[in-house]
Scaffold this active site. Structure first.
Site, mmCIF file in Angstrom:
data_model
loop_
_atom_site.group_PDB
_atom_site.id
_atom_site.type_symbol
_atom_site.label_atom_id
_atom_site.label_comp_id
_atom_site.label_asym_id
_atom_site.label_seq_id
_atom_site.Cartn_x
_atom_site.Cartn_y
_atom_site.Cartn_z
ATOM 1 N N SER A 1 0.847 -1.205 0.000
ATOM 2 C CA SER A 1 0.000 0.000 0.000
ATOM 3 C C SER A 1 0.879 1.249 0.000
ATOM 4 C CB SER A 1 -0.845 -0.031 1.280
ATOM 5 O OG SER A 1 -1.448 1.207 1.544
ATOM 6 N N TYR B 1 -3.772 -0.215 9.782
ATOM 7 C CA TYR B 1 -3.527 -0.567 8.378
ATOM 8 C C TYR B 1 -2.086 -0.224 7.993
ATOM 9 C CZ TYR B 1 -4.623 -0.735 3.316
ATOM 10 O OH TYR B 1 -4.666 -1.026 1.974
#
Ligand code: NAP
Ligand code: GCO
Length: 267
Positions: free
Chosen positions: A148, A161
């Protein structure tokens, strides 16, 4: 060896893409199938697997789906064994399944934090551990971890996250370090902001009909001046799954329209 386009072909390879029922995973699975791979996928419920089987059929792909929670080590071991018996041992693993919880850190419970880390970091470990022994036995394999922007950057509300995806970047480098000697390449793809169900809440039109402020923020922050699409990840996935990337190991390929290169627009 002289280069030929054959190096991008995946004929005869079995590729497992986790959580590939929509969004990024489904598109990556379709691209690997287009390059010749046999596709297997999993998702949490049997119902979602069956729905996805129809989507694969509509796309002309003979994929086989399994209901399996990637955080459950016993279930993963059982599923990987079943895939070996029913389809063949796995040559390419794409750790795509993931979740996000957007909650300010001081309001987030430790349990919520653990849930995100469990799916986004612990599960890729569990999955990789399950497939590596057969890859060693057959003389090689490819593992692609979907990382990510948050493997590199932080922002408000995504502490769990970012911690998990940052960890996934390092798990990627460690798998490459530990198993590169067995001709196993483990690399990551770091998608930028991609229009999928996961990011839908950041793109919703406001009650007053205006664009979501985050939507405007991301487009302004991206040199390509748009959200990415799952299709943008197809070529990079085929490259990292194929022999064309046999000397690429422990690398994170950011596919972000240039976000990480850009300081941002001057006011
Ligand atoms: P998505 O549409 O929500 O897909 C994620 C899939 O993972 C869903 O099908 C989900 O199942 C499945 N899943 C979640 N927990 C699971 C578990 N325990 N076991 C098995 N499957 C599970 O999201 P996406 O946007 O395509 O994201 C795919 C990956 O790319 C994720 O790892 C995400 O973090 C990453 N990523 C996304 C973006 C983006 O901008 N969209 C950017 C960078 C990275 P359900 O269908 O049941 O929910
Ligand atoms: C967010 C987003 C991101 C992306 C993605 C960026 O809330 O900031 O959901 O974290 O989905 O992972 O690469």
């Amino acid at each position: 060896m002289t280069f030929t386009m054959e190096q991008f072909q995946l004929n005869g390879k079995v590729a497992l893409v986790t959580g590939a029922v929509h969004g990024i995973g489904f598109e990556i699975a379709k691209s690997l199938a287009a390059a010749g791979a046999t596709i297997v996928f999993n998702n949490l419920s049997q119902e979602s697997v069956e729905q996805a089987m129809k989507l694969y059929q509509e796309a002309g792909i003979e994929a086989k789906g399994y209901a399996c929670d990637v955080t459950d080590e016993a279930a993963v071991q059982k599923t990987v064994q079943k895939i070996k018996e029913e389809v063949g041992s796995i040559d390419i693993l794409v750790n795509n399944a993931g979740i996000i919880k957007r909650i300010p850190m001081i309001d987030m419970s430790a349990e919520e934090f653990r849930q995100v880390v469990d799916v986004d970091l612990n599960a890729p470990f569990i999955m990789a551990k399950a497939v590596i022994p057969d890859m060693i036995e057959k003389g090689g394999g490819k593992i692609i971890n979907i990382c990510s922007m948050m493997s590199e950057l932080g922002r408000e509300t995504v502490s769990a996250y970012a911690a998990a995806k940052g960890g996934l970047k390092m798990l990627t480098k460690n798998i490459a370090s530990e198993y590169g000697q067995y001709n196993i390449q483990c690399n990551g793809i770091g998608p930028g902001y991609i229009a999928t169900p996961q990011t839908a809440p950041l793109r919703e039109t406001q009650e007053n009909g205006e664009r979501h402020p985050f939507d405007q923020f991301i487009v302004g922050r991206t040199p390509a001046a748009r959200w990415g699409t799952p299709e943008d990840l197809a070529g990079p996935a085929v490259f990292l799954a194929s022999n064309a990337s046999d000397f690429v190991n422990g690398h994170i390929l950011y596919v972000d329209g240039g976000i990480l290169a850009y300081i941002g627009k001057q006011p």
